[in-house]
Motif scaffolding. Structure first.
Motif, PDB file in Angstrom:
ATOM      1  N   ALA A 119      83.724 -35.261 -44.281  1.00  0.00           N
ATOM      2  CA  ALA A 119      84.299 -33.952 -43.958  1.00  0.00           C
ATOM      3  C   ALA A 119      84.187 -33.642 -42.467  1.00  0.00           C
ATOM      4  O   ALA A 119      85.150 -33.189 -41.848  1.00  0.00           O
ATOM      5  CB  ALA A 119      83.617 -32.859 -44.779  1.00  0.00           C
ATOM      6  N   ASN A 120      83.037 -33.901 -41.869  1.00  0.00           N
ATOM      7  CA  ASN A 120      82.880 -33.567 -40.457  1.00  0.00           C
ATOM      8  C   ASN A 120      83.790 -34.406 -39.569  1.00  0.00           C
ATOM      9  O   ASN A 120      84.323 -33.904 -38.573  1.00  0.00           O
ATOM     10  CB  ASN A 120      81.411 -33.728 -40.042  1.00  0.00           C
ATOM     11  N   SER A 121      83.989 -35.661 -39.937  1.00  0.00           N
ATOM     12  CA  SER A 121      84.925 -36.490 -39.170  1.00  0.00           C
ATOM     13  C   SER A 121      86.351 -35.945 -39.288  1.00  0.00           C
ATOM     14  O   SER A 121      87.086 -35.876 -38.298  1.00  0.00           O
ATOM     15  CB  SER A 121      84.897 -37.934 -39.672  1.00  0.00           C
ATOM     16  N   ILE A 151      81.269 -23.766 -38.758  1.00  0.00           N
ATOM     17  CA  ILE A 151      81.471 -23.408 -37.347  1.00  0.00           C
ATOM     18  C   ILE A 151      82.520 -24.340 -36.730  1.00  0.00           C
ATOM     19  O   ILE A 151      83.390 -23.896 -35.973  1.00  0.00           O
ATOM     20  CB  ILE A 151      80.132 -23.474 -36.572  1.00  0.00           C
ATOM     21  N   SER A 152      82.464 -25.609 -37.084  1.00  0.00           N
ATOM     22  CA  SER A 152      83.463 -26.558 -36.568  1.00  0.00           C
ATOM     23  C   SER A 152      84.866 -26.225 -37.063  1.00  0.00           C
ATOM     24  O   SER A 152      85.843 -26.344 -36.329  1.00  0.00           O
ATOM     25  CB  SER A 152      83.110 -27.990 -36.988  1.00  0.00           C
ATOM     26  N   VAL A 153      84.961 -25.818 -38.326  1.00  0.00           N
ATOM     27  CA  VAL A 153      86.254 -25.378 -38.853  1.00  0.00           C
ATOM     28  C   VAL A 153      86.770 -24.189 -38.041  1.00  0.00           C
ATOM     29  O   VAL A 153      87.945 -24.145 -37.650  1.00  0.00           O
ATOM     30  CB  VAL A 153      86.139 -24.994 -40.345  1.00  0.00           C
ATOM     31  N   SER A 154      85.877 -23.263 -37.762  1.00  0.00           N
ATOM     32  CA  SER A 154      86.270 -22.077 -37.005  1.00  0.00           C
ATOM     33  C   SER A 154      86.746 -22.461 -35.601  1.00  0.00           C
ATOM     34  O   SER A 154      87.655 -21.819 -35.043  1.00  0.00           O
ATOM     35  CB  SER A 154      85.086 -21.107 -36.940  1.00  0.00           C
ATOM     36  N   GLN A 155      86.162 -23.503 -35.039  1.00  0.00           N
ATOM     37  CA  GLN A 155      86.595 -23.997 -33.725  1.00  0.00           C
ATOM     38  C   GLN A 155      88.029 -24.536 -33.787  1.00  0.00           C
ATOM     39  O   GLN A 155      88.839 -24.268 -32.904  1.00  0.00           O
ATOM     40  CB  GLN A 155      85.637 -25.108 -33.262  1.00  0.00           C
ATOM     41  N   VAL A 156      88.330 -25.272 -34.829  1.00  0.00           N
ATOM     42  CA  VAL A 156      89.686 -25.804 -34.977  1.00  0.00           C
ATOM     43  C   VAL A 156      90.682 -24.656 -35.142  1.00  0.00           C
ATOM     44  O   VAL A 156      91.750 -24.637 -34.511  1.00  0.00           O
ATOM     45  CB  VAL A 156      89.781 -26.763 -36.183  1.00  0.00           C
ATOM     46  N   VAL A 157      90.320 -23.703 -35.978  1.00  0.00           N
ATOM     47  CA  VAL A 157      91.202 -22.554 -36.205  1.00  0.00           C
ATOM     48  C   VAL A 157      91.435 -21.802 -34.896  1.00  0.00           C
ATOM     49  O   VAL A 157      92.570 -21.407 -34.583  1.00  0.00           O
ATOM     50  CB  VAL A 157      90.622 -21.621 -37.285  1.00  0.00           C
ATOM     51  N   SER A 215      77.235 -23.744 -30.573  1.00  0.00           N
ATOM     52  CA  SER A 215      78.549 -24.011 -31.170  1.00  0.00           C
ATOM     53  C   SER A 215      79.287 -22.714 -31.496  1.00  0.00           C
ATOM     54  O   SER A 215      80.507 -22.620 -31.324  1.00  0.00           O
ATOM     55  CB  SER A 215      78.394 -24.839 -32.453  1.00  0.00           C
ATOM     56  N   VAL A 216      78.543 -21.734 -31.985  1.00  0.00           N
ATOM     57  CA  VAL A 216      79.156 -20.422 -32.234  1.00  0.00           C
ATOM     58  C   VAL A 216      79.719 -19.871 -30.928  1.00  0.00           C
ATOM     59  O   VAL A 216      80.845 -19.356 -30.883  1.00  0.00           O
ATOM     60  CB  VAL A 216      78.129 -19.435 -32.833  1.00  0.00           C
ATOM     61  N   SER A 217      78.939 -19.980 -29.863  1.00  0.00           N
ATOM     62  CA  SER A 217      79.372 -19.467 -28.568  1.00  0.00           C
ATOM     63  C   SER A 217      80.629 -20.188 -28.085  1.00  0.00           C
ATOM     64  O   SER A 217      81.500 -19.580 -27.433  1.00  0.00           O
ATOM     65  CB  SER A 217      78.229 -19.612 -27.556  1.00  0.00           C
ATOM     66  N   GLN A 218      80.752 -21.458 -28.437  1.00  0.00           N
ATOM     67  CA  GLN A 218      81.958 -22.226 -28.081  1.00  0.00           C
ATOM     68  C   GLN A 218      83.190 -21.671 -28.805  1.00  0.00           C
ATOM     69  O   GLN A 218      84.260 -21.525 -28.215  1.00  0.00           O
ATOM     70  CB  GLN A 218      81.750 -23.700 -28.450  1.00  0.00           C
TER      71      GLN A 218
END
Lengths: 79, 79, 79, 79, 79, 79
Positions: A49-51, B53-59, C54-57
């Motif tokens: 998922a992370n990839s 958080i990574s998903v939110s970054q993509v969005v 990461s949140v801050s990013q």
């Protein structure tokens, strides 16, 4: 490398999105030219998922470029 | 793939945000076409804070594109 | 989902920053709709430095969008 | 929260960079309001190279915003 | 801190790239002011491929800013 | 360092993409000047899917810059 990118223009946003995917893949091809190695990596990252989220991040970044190149597929808007 | 993205225009910022979510998901769909595998991944990453958080970054990245395409939903501003 | 984003316009940069935080959170809400699960995740990531960075990013990325939508809160500048 | 961001304008690029650092920190403050907890996290991440690189990434993203808001501190250029 | 950034203008793209590197480093200096600690971290991350890729990501982000500030070193183009 | 970047202009999008790859590599060269060490790192990261995705992210970011510098290789469009 043979010509593979002659224009950033596409007819539709969807084709632009697919071009963004291609750009994302081609950076990997340039970095790891061996198709054999790339094929070995695929089963693993495509089930992680992370990839997959990271792949989506790269595509999002390239889609920004393609979308801007196509003026967001807007004709005659105020931009 | 069937047509799923014919325009980046939306009526409201919220619809634009939801389109950004769809774009983020579709990059995963293109990379991992198996719905079965994607469904298996979901319970895990959707309970992992760093993945979310990574998903939110993509969005956020895709929302930049959609917002620009809609001129930030501003009409007749100076941009 | 109920309306939660009707405009990207804010009165001040600070309100814009707070909207960027809200956008960052809402992508998580869409991805993990269960408030119960989200609350369980919070104590952990909010004490993890890398998660907070990461949140801050994500917030920084969304703030770019909000700031552009507000023309950087500049009135009548040359942009 | 008290007013802490009334303008993105700064006199110099360096002040703009320092504002970008502040923005990066404030997203953490909003997410983890406890100063006590934040202080505990600091010794660890500030000695971790990857954390520091991630911080620099956030600052770079916020600096893009601040620099654009200040028209890159260029006066009367063609932009 | 002493003045270290008085302008984003550079004579050439290469100087702009080197400024982007400096910006990337300075965010670390602000976050970890101890030169002693930073020097200790260097041997490790500079031999770690993933850390180096992350550094390159930060530089790329800062180079976007510097390049925009210099109008991409194009004179009198249509932008 | 010797001159290696005198212009962001390229004749085609593909050459622009290849310049983006070069920019991504050069940030690593500046950070780790030893060619010997860099060569040692290569076999490992070039067989690691997550590292390759991260490389593609850096290239995507640099390609945004190069593409903007070339006005997306559009001549006389409305931008």
């Amino acid at each position: 490398m043979k010509p593979w990118l002659t224009s950033l223009k596409t007819n539709t946003p969807q084709e632009g999105f697919e071009l963004a995917i291609k750009l994302s893949q081609m950076a990997v091809v340039y970095t790891q030219p061996s198709e054999e190695i790339r094929k070995k990596l695929r089963p693993k990252y495509s089930k992680n998922a992370n990839s997959l989220i990271s792949v989506s991040q790269v595509v999002a970044t390239n889609f920004q470029t393609v979308a801007a190149a196509n003026n967001y597929w807007n004709k005659n808007d105020g931009l």
